[in-house]
Design a protein around this motif. Sequence first.
Motif, short mmCIF file in Angstrom:
data_model
loop_
_atom_site.label_atom_id
_atom_site.label_comp_id
_atom_site.label_asym_id
_atom_site.label_seq_id
_atom_site.Cartn_x
_atom_site.Cartn_y
_atom_site.Cartn_z
N VAL A 107 -2.32 -5.07 0.03
CA VAL A 107 -3.64 -5.43 -0.50
C VAL A 107 -4.59 -4.24 -0.55
O VAL A 107 -5.69 -4.37 -1.07
CB VAL A 107 -4.28 -6.57 0.33
N SER A 108 -4.19 -3.09 -0.02
CA SER A 108 -5.12 -1.96 -0.01
C SER A 108 -4.47 -0.65 -0.43
O SER A 108 -4.81 -0.09 -1.47
CB SER A 108 -5.72 -1.80 1.39
N LEU A 109 -3.49 -0.16 0.34
CA LEU A 109 -2.97 1.18 0.09
C LEU A 109 -2.24 1.30 -1.25
O LEU A 109 -2.58 2.15 -2.07
CB LEU A 109 -2.02 1.59 1.23
N ILE A 110 -1.24 0.45 -1.48
CA ILE A 110 -0.46 0.56 -2.72
C ILE A 110 -1.33 0.34 -3.96
O ILE A 110 -1.22 1.09 -4.93
CB ILE A 110 0.75 -0.40 -2.69
N PRO A 111 -2.23 -0.67 -3.97
CA PRO A 111 -3.07 -0.85 -5.17
C PRO A 111 -3.99 0.33 -5.47
O PRO A 111 -4.45 0.47 -6.60
CB PRO A 111 -3.90 -2.10 -4.82
N ALA A 167 12.37 -9.35 -5.05
CA ALA A 167 11.32 -9.90 -4.18
C ALA A 167 10.20 -8.88 -3.99
O ALA A 167 9.01 -9.24 -4.04
CB ALA A 167 11.91 -10.30 -2.83
N ILE A 168 10.56 -7.62 -3.76
CA ILE A 168 9.53 -6.58 -3.62
C ILE A 168 8.71 -6.46 -4.90
O ILE A 168 7.48 -6.39 -4.87
CB ILE A 168 10.18 -5.22 -3.28
N TRP A 169 9.39 -6.45 -6.03
CA TRP A 169 8.69 -6.30 -7.30
C TRP A 169 7.72 -7.45 -7.54
O TRP A 169 6.55 -7.24 -7.86
CB TRP A 169 9.71 -6.20 -8.44
N ARG A 170 8.21 -8.66 -7.40
CA ARG A 170 7.38 -9.84 -7.71
C ARG A 170 6.23 -10.00 -6.72
O ARG A 170 5.13 -10.38 -7.10
CB ARG A 170 8.25 -11.09 -7.72
N GLU A 171 6.52 -9.74 -5.44
CA GLU A 171 5.52 -10.00 -4.42
C GLU A 171 4.48 -8.90 -4.28
O GLU A 171 3.32 -9.16 -3.96
CB GLU A 171 6.20 -10.23 -3.06
N HIS A 172 4.90 -7.65 -4.54
CA HIS A 172 4.02 -6.54 -4.19
C HIS A 172 3.66 -5.60 -5.34
O HIS A 172 2.64 -4.93 -5.27
CB HIS A 172 4.64 -5.72 -3.06
N LEU A 184 -4.42 -13.01 -3.36
CA LEU A 184 -3.89 -14.32 -3.77
C LEU A 184 -2.40 -14.23 -4.06
O LEU A 184 -1.63 -15.14 -3.73
CB LEU A 184 -4.64 -14.82 -5.00
N GLN A 185 -1.96 -13.13 -4.68
CA GLN A 185 -0.54 -12.94 -4.93
C GLN A 185 0.21 -12.84 -3.61
O GLN A 185 1.29 -13.40 -3.45
CB GLN A 185 -0.32 -11.67 -5.76
N TYR A 186 -0.38 -12.17 -2.66
CA TYR A 186 0.25 -11.99 -1.36
C TYR A 186 0.40 -13.33 -0.65
O TYR A 186 1.38 -13.58 0.04
CB TYR A 186 -0.61 -11.04 -0.53
#
Length: 656
Positions: A229-233, A254-259, A531-533
């Motif tokens: 929710v912070s670093l990657i975005p 799963a990584i792609w869809r979730e994050h 919300l995605q998380y």
Amino acid sequence: MATVTGFNEHFDRHGAWRREMGLRVKVLGDWLKEQDLLDDGADERLHSLGDRLQTDKVMVAFVAEFSRGKSELINAVFFAAYGRRIMPASAGRTTMCPTELGYDAALPPCLRLLPIQTRLEPQALVEWRLVPEQWTRVDLDVDDPDQLAGAMEKVSEVLHVTKDEARALGFWHDDRPEDNPPVDAEGRVEVPRWRHALINMAHPLLKQGLVVLDTPGLNAIGAEPELTVSLIPQAQAVVFVLGADTGVTKSDLAIWREHLAPLESSTATRFVVLNKIDTLWDELSTTAQVQAQVERQRTETAHTLGLPVDQVLALSAQKGLLAKVRGDAALLDDSHLPDFERLLGSQVLGARQTMLTSAIASVVGQLHAQAGRTLGVRRRELAEQLLELKGLRGKNHTVIRQMRLRVEKEKADFDRSAASVLTVRSVHMKVLRDVFKLLGSSSIKRSLSELNSLLREPGLKLGVKKAYASGFESLRDVLLQVQALENDIQTMLTASFRQLNTEHGFSLQATPPPDTRRFLEDLTAVERSHLQYLGVGNMVQLARKEFAEKLLRALVARVRSIFETALGELELWNKSLSSQLDAQLRERRKAFGRRIEAIRRIQDAAGGLDGRIGEIDEMDAHLMEVQGRLEALTRELTADKSPRLESAAQPEAVEA
């Protein structure tokens, strides 16, 4: 020695351009100050631009499941000059905790490690960064590749804990047993020893502002909400690494869809790398057959992830690293690593440079207009004084004395009317205090109070999405209120400035306030990531008090950062308006002083009139020269001199 290609050269050109622009900004600031054309507000804007050019960061985040060759790709792109692997990338020795590589001149070269046990505490990562004594520090010798690589191996260290401990740390999920790590003969589970690693070293690219974020595995990402929710975005580029031999596996998806999929509407550039194409090199297959298989994997991967095919690159990081170390140009070409480096350099640095160029044009344009207005006022006052003095030719001392008395009276009247500006400022500051209050911590706390209460309740948080929506709606309303108050301030100052311009011949201009749309977009991006998380199986994790607390702290820290940025821009806007007014009041008082002094000299010395008229002509000629120099200096800064990153040809191998 190793070869240096692609991204490194792009970044070098980008860094050289930033240094050149920073020097030009300093030259402009020094010259404006010498000409008394730089008020406090303009000085701060120019200083802020110079700092941004000097310290601007570009973050590239590498994301992958374990054993996809992500650390090897980092070695190949950034560390090949050492002639060996620096980040652990061999079998069984890989990065186990999120790792940031950057440079801070205030710190010695070192590796700092945050113990995994801090996950049991409610503090977010951003808070732990402020407590250096809680981190384990390992000093680095950047001139010794073996010592450097040995120290980096600490990021691959693990602990063996019970299932209960693993569950508390976020690495064991009863509801998703297929994602759990294996259990050894003693019933223990392997988990990372460290929660987060910070590497500070004077690598040439890191010194120029590059930050590399290495994020390992689905479990590591999912257990650390601040990453998602912070670093990657906030990264300018996200590189998702897959295996060319396996394609998109279930855990990769799963990584792609979730994050990563939620980043679609963000400013981040997303790349997918199909690594390990050398595993497809088969002596029983022709080159064309191998290439067809690689292209088929690219097409299928792009379709699965919903990306354009040109954002999916196939390469071999291991062969690329080997080729650089050996200086083997043919193998480097076969590895396709330079293709990735060029794409990364042109798209990421090109976008970053466009942003900086826009910032330069905006600040320099404002300074040019403001300095131009001041020079215009000075020339107009000289012209008026010239007419005034020419009217004294042939007049006796009585007439000259009466003119001096008239000018002194005009100055006294001006000083009295200028005092009314204080009333305008008083009202202005009252409204401004309301704006500052809206952007304060208490406002954030009030907006998120419902969400805060819900997340602190035990058990499943079934209404959490609604609470998020309500909280962000309240935060957006705060920014809209700020925008309304800013518009009120501008309307009030526009009327006041118009009156002062009419009465005193000023050239005041109420510049538009900071646009809140960017901050509204930032809030929307934060809301979307949260919300995605929450919608991908983390509801069970959210039932844990410490996890919910960390998520909330990460959210508050991110929102506070957005509000503080908005507040900083608002303060700079306010200071610019006040300084503009102060500067023109000061100019007018100086003009009165010069007029009175000129008349006094004419009274005291016969023949002084023609001399003073000559001086004014010289001063006007000088102001015209200053105007020309202003045009030249600002034109040098706003002309398009950025390196053509997007059209850079493939560089030849260069000895490092």
